[in-house]
Every structure is written in structure tokens, then in C-alpha cells.
Design a protein around this motif. Structure first.
Motif, PDB file in Angstrom:
ATOM      1  N   GLN A 251       0.853  -1.180   0.000  1.00 11.85           N
ATOM      2  CA  GLN A 251       0.000   0.000   0.000  1.00 11.85           C
ATOM      3  C   GLN A 251       0.894   1.237   0.000  1.00 11.85           C
ATOM      4  O   GLN A 251       1.920   1.267   0.677  1.00 11.85           O
ATOM      5  CB  GLN A 251      -0.889   0.020   1.244  1.00 11.85           C
ATOM      6  CG  GLN A 251      -1.944  -1.068   1.285  1.00 11.85           C
ATOM      7  CD  GLN A 251      -3.239  -0.627   0.617  1.00 11.85           C
ATOM      8  OE1 GLN A 251      -3.287   0.382  -0.078  1.00 11.85           O
ATOM      9  NE2 GLN A 251      -4.303  -1.387   0.846  1.00 11.85           N
ATOM     10  N   TYR A 252       0.482   2.248  -0.763  1.00 11.88           N
ATOM     11  CA  TYR A 252       1.289   3.464  -0.846  1.00 11.88           C
ATOM     12  C   TYR A 252       0.424   4.698  -0.659  1.00 11.88           C
ATOM     13  O   TYR A 252      -0.779   4.697  -0.950  1.00 11.88           O
ATOM     14  CB  TYR A 252       1.987   3.563  -2.203  1.00 11.88           C
ATOM     15  CG  TYR A 252       3.152   2.614  -2.357  1.00 11.88           C
ATOM     16  CD1 TYR A 252       4.393   2.901  -1.777  1.00 11.88           C
ATOM     17  CD2 TYR A 252       3.018   1.436  -3.090  1.00 11.88           C
ATOM     18  CE1 TYR A 252       5.459   2.036  -1.930  1.00 11.88           C
ATOM     19  CE2 TYR A 252       4.084   0.567  -3.230  1.00 11.88           C
ATOM     20  CZ  TYR A 252       5.312   0.874  -2.649  1.00 11.88           C
ATOM     21  OH  TYR A 252       6.358   0.012  -2.791  1.00 11.88           O
ATOM     22  N   LEU A 253       1.075   5.740  -0.169  1.00  8.70           N
ATOM     23  CA  LEU A 253       0.493   7.073  -0.179  1.00  8.70           C
ATOM     24  C   LEU A 253       0.993   7.743  -1.456  1.00  8.70           C
ATOM     25  O   LEU A 253       2.190   7.981  -1.616  1.00  8.70           O
ATOM     26  CB  LEU A 253       0.949   7.873   1.048  1.00  8.70           C
ATOM     27  CG  LEU A 253       0.623   9.374   1.043  1.00  8.70           C
ATOM     28  CD1 LEU A 253      -0.883   9.598   1.099  1.00  8.70           C
ATOM     29  CD2 LEU A 253       1.310  10.078   2.205  1.00  8.70           C
ATOM     30  N   PHE A 254       0.068   8.005  -2.373  1.00 10.68           N
ATOM     31  CA  PHE A 254       0.405   8.664  -3.628  1.00 10.68           C
ATOM     32  C   PHE A 254      -0.033  10.124  -3.552  1.00 10.68           C
ATOM     33  O   PHE A 254      -1.168  10.418  -3.166  1.00 10.68           O
ATOM     34  CB  PHE A 254      -0.319   8.008  -4.814  1.00 10.68           C
ATOM     35  CG  PHE A 254       0.087   6.583  -5.076  1.00 10.68           C
ATOM     36  CD1 PHE A 254       1.274   6.292  -5.719  1.00 10.68           C
ATOM     37  CD2 PHE A 254      -0.741   5.535  -4.696  1.00 10.68           C
ATOM     38  CE1 PHE A 254       1.635   4.968  -5.974  1.00 10.68           C
ATOM     39  CE2 PHE A 254      -0.394   4.228  -4.948  1.00 10.68           C
ATOM     40  CZ  PHE A 254       0.804   3.931  -5.586  1.00 10.68           C
ATOM     41  N   MET A 255       0.848  11.012  -3.942  1.00 12.00           N
ATOM     42  CA  MET A 255       0.491  12.419  -4.087  1.00 12.00           C
ATOM     43  C   MET A 255       0.665  12.799  -5.543  1.00 12.00           C
ATOM     44  O   MET A 255       1.556  12.284  -6.225  1.00 12.00           O
ATOM     45  CB  MET A 255       1.364  13.299  -3.192  1.00 12.00           C
ATOM     46  CG  MET A 255       1.093  13.111  -1.716  1.00 12.00           C
ATOM     47  SD  MET A 255       2.096  14.199  -0.677  1.00 12.00           S
ATOM     48  CE  MET A 255       3.307  13.049  -0.066  1.00 12.00           C
ATOM     49  N   GLY A 256      -0.216  13.674  -6.025  1.00 10.29           N
ATOM     50  CA  GLY A 256      -0.133  14.005  -7.446  1.00 10.29           C
ATOM     51  C   GLY A 256      -0.871  15.283  -7.783  1.00 10.29           C
ATOM     52  O   GLY A 256      -1.447  15.953  -6.923  1.00 10.29           O
ATOM     53  N   ARG A 257      -0.834  15.602  -9.056  1.00 13.03           N
ATOM     54  CA  ARG A 257      -1.513  16.787  -9.577  1.00 13.03           C
ATOM     55  C   ARG A 257      -1.840  16.535 -11.037  1.00 13.03           C
ATOM     56  O   ARG A 257      -1.270  15.656 -11.686  1.00 13.03           O
ATOM     57  CB  ARG A 257      -0.651  18.038  -9.433  1.00 13.03           C
ATOM     58  CG  ARG A 257       0.693  17.972 -10.116  1.00 13.03           C
ATOM     59  CD  ARG A 257       1.485  19.252  -9.947  1.00 13.03           C
ATOM     60  NE  ARG A 257       0.826  20.364 -10.590  1.00 13.03           N
ATOM     61  CZ  ARG A 257       1.044  20.707 -11.860  1.00 13.03           C
ATOM     62  NH1 ARG A 257       1.897  20.027 -12.600  1.00 13.03           N
ATOM     63  NH2 ARG A 257       0.410  21.722 -12.395  1.00 13.03           N
TER      64      ARG A 257
END
Length: 297
Positions: A250-256
Motif C-alpha cells: 500500500q502506498y500514499l500517492f500524491m499528485g496533480r
């Protein structure tokens, strides 16, 4: 005139120039049209971009036409993540010469070569997040010599220009403050797993599993969460990203969003056994970012 210089700031030929009242700077068109006379004020501690730059007083309005400290803080905060990426040793000097100019009798801009050096080293990092080099830092607008802000820092970032050995979004900064600043440089944050990884020209395409949980939606609406099925690691074909070695986690993804695609701006393993990560998630629930907008404007 002596200038505080813990960062070894150099004002080339400054003293003789300032002693000449009729000296022609040749770049007066660059300066702001002040609505009021500039004042010398303390750099506040919460102006994180420039509080540690090496001097303690700044001119307000600044050289970017920001007339209030609130406006300076709002705009300057977006640049803190770039300084933390350490793409060039003089990034902070360049930015603070504009956001928090040192108190002098006349406006002094950064040297063109300094701007060009920082630009050439930092553009690969910015492009990885989908940002171009901004017009406000168009190096051709700054003076080539005579009176200008410089630095005698000779250190250069590791590697050759244009090459980044670790993909910028994959730099694993577990410090809570760094992750939260990174969050505010992004438009959304989600929890999910990776289904598949593909190459897409010079990028890597992360295909996410259908099940996703919103951690912070930012400017996105809840219904848009379903549309985030792919994240692109821009220019990630040949750079390292150790987080992708175990795609079952499981990952914490940050994006735009950029150009109709969802760009990955940060990836952290979802590890609640890690005290720092656990504290970050706790703070994130009620954390208020100053704004969600283009980070490197």
C-alpha cells in the motif's frame, strides 16, 4: 556598505555603484511600481523560504510587487519544496533575492549567470512535477554584471545537468514537515496499490488498483477520485524509484493534474508501524495547506 553574508552573498562592485547617485542600472524596467515606499522589516520565522537565508531584514514591497507580508508568505511558501530538493546550492539565494530582498538603498537583482545556473540544475526537477521554468524567473530579465546579487558557491549538484539518478517524486522524505509541505505542493493524496507498471515514452505509467481511498482531495471532487486509474512518473524511464520495487504494498500517492494526465509528485510506503509516518497521517487529517495552486509560479 557591509552586507550580511553567512551564505557568502556577493554584491559585485556594489559600494562604488551605490556611491554614485546618477548611476544608470540599465534594468529599471524590471523593478516594481511601488504603491508605497519600501520599508525595511524583519523576515518573520514563518517565512520559511527565506528565514534561514543568512540575513534578517528585507524590503517590503519586494521585487515581485508583493506589498504585504501575507502575500509574500503565500507565494513564497510554494517554493519551499524546490529548495528542499537541493537541485542547486544557490536556489534559496536566487529566490530570496526577489521574495525577500536584502535592505539596501536601491533595488539589486540577482545576476543573470546565477539565475541560469540555478535554472539549468533545477529544470529537470521541476519538469518531473510538470512545471516549466516560470516567466518571473526569465534569466534574460536580470543584469549580466556590475551591481547584482551573486554567490561564490562553487558546489554543483551530483550528476550531469539534465540527469537525475533518483526520480524526484521517489525521494523518500519521512520527516513529517517535509511530507506535509510536499502534500501542499500537490493537488491530491490517495492510498492505493499498484496493479501494473508500464513504460510510456520517457515516462513510467503506474496503473492503480481499483480500490482507492482519498487521504486529501485538495482541488479534486469526490467523483473525480474514480478517474485516477493511472499516475505518470514524468521522465521516469531511466531514473530509480525504490518504492516501485514492491508494487504489492500500500502506498500514499500524491499528485496533480497536468496536460490532461495525473502526474505523480510523491510516493511513500503506507507504513503505520513507522512512528514518523503515523504522526504524519495524524497531522494530515486536520492540516490546512495555505493554498492549492501551481507550486513553482
Amino acid at each position: 556598505m557591509q552586507v550580511p553574508c553567512p551564505l557568502r552573498l556577493v554584491l559585485a562592485m556594489l559600494v562604488p555603484a551605490l556611491a554614485m547617485p546618477d548611476y544608470d542600472y540599465g534594468w529599471k524596467d524590471l523593478g516594481p511600481t511601488y504603491g508605497r515606499s519600501p520599508q525595511c522589516v524583519d523576515i518573520p520565522e514563518d517565512l520559511r523560504l527565506c528565514y534561514t537565508v543568512g540575513y534578517h531584514r528585507m524590503l517590503l514591497p519586494n521585487l515581485l510587487d508583493h506589498e504585504t507580508m501575507a502575500e509574500v508568505k503565500q507565494q513564497a511558501g510554494s517554493w519551499v519544496p524546490l529548495v528542499h530538493k537541493q537541485c542547486h546550492p544557490s536556489t534559496q539565494v536566487l529566490l530570496c533575492s526577489l521574495f525577500a530582498p536584502v535592505c539596501l538603498d536601491r533595488a539589486v537583482y540577482p545576476c543573470r549567470w546565477l539565475c541560469q545556473a540555478v535554472r539549468d540544475s533545477c529544470v529537470p526537477i521541476m519538469e518531473a512535477f510538470g512545471f516549466p521554468w516560470p516567466e518571473m524567473l526569465n534569466c534574460s530579465r536580470f543584469p549580466e554584471g556590475d551591481v547584482c546579487i551573486s554567490t561564490n558557491a562553487t558546489d554543483t549538484p551530483p550528476g550531469t545537468p539534465g540527469h537525475v539518478s533518483i526520480c524526484p517524486p521517489c525521494v523518500d522524505e519521512e520527516n513529517a514537515d517535509s511530507i506535509l509541505e510536499h502534500l501542499c505542493a500537490s493537488e491530491f493524496a490517495i492510498k492505493s496499490k499498484i496493479k501494473k507498471i508500464k513504460k510510456d515514452k520517457n515516462d513510467k505509467k503506474l496503473i492503480l488498483q481499483r480500490r482507492k481511498k482519498a487521504v486529501k482531495l485538495g482541488t479534486l471532487k469526490k467523483e473525480e477520485l474514480k478517474k485516477i486509474t493511472e499516475l505518470y512518473l514524468k521522465n521516469g524511464e531511466n531514473c530509480d524509484c525504490k518504492q516501485l520495487e514492491n508494487s504489492g504494498s500500500q502506498y500514499l500517492f500524491m499528485g496533480r493534474t497536468a496536460g490532461g494526465r495525473y502526474l505523480l509528485t510523491g510516493i511513500h510506503k503506507w507504513d503505520k508501524s513507522n512512528p514518523e509516518f503515523k504522526e504524519t497521517m495524524k497531522r494530515m487529517k486536520n492540516f490546512k495547506c495555505p493554498q492549492y495552486e501551481s507550486v513553482f509560479k
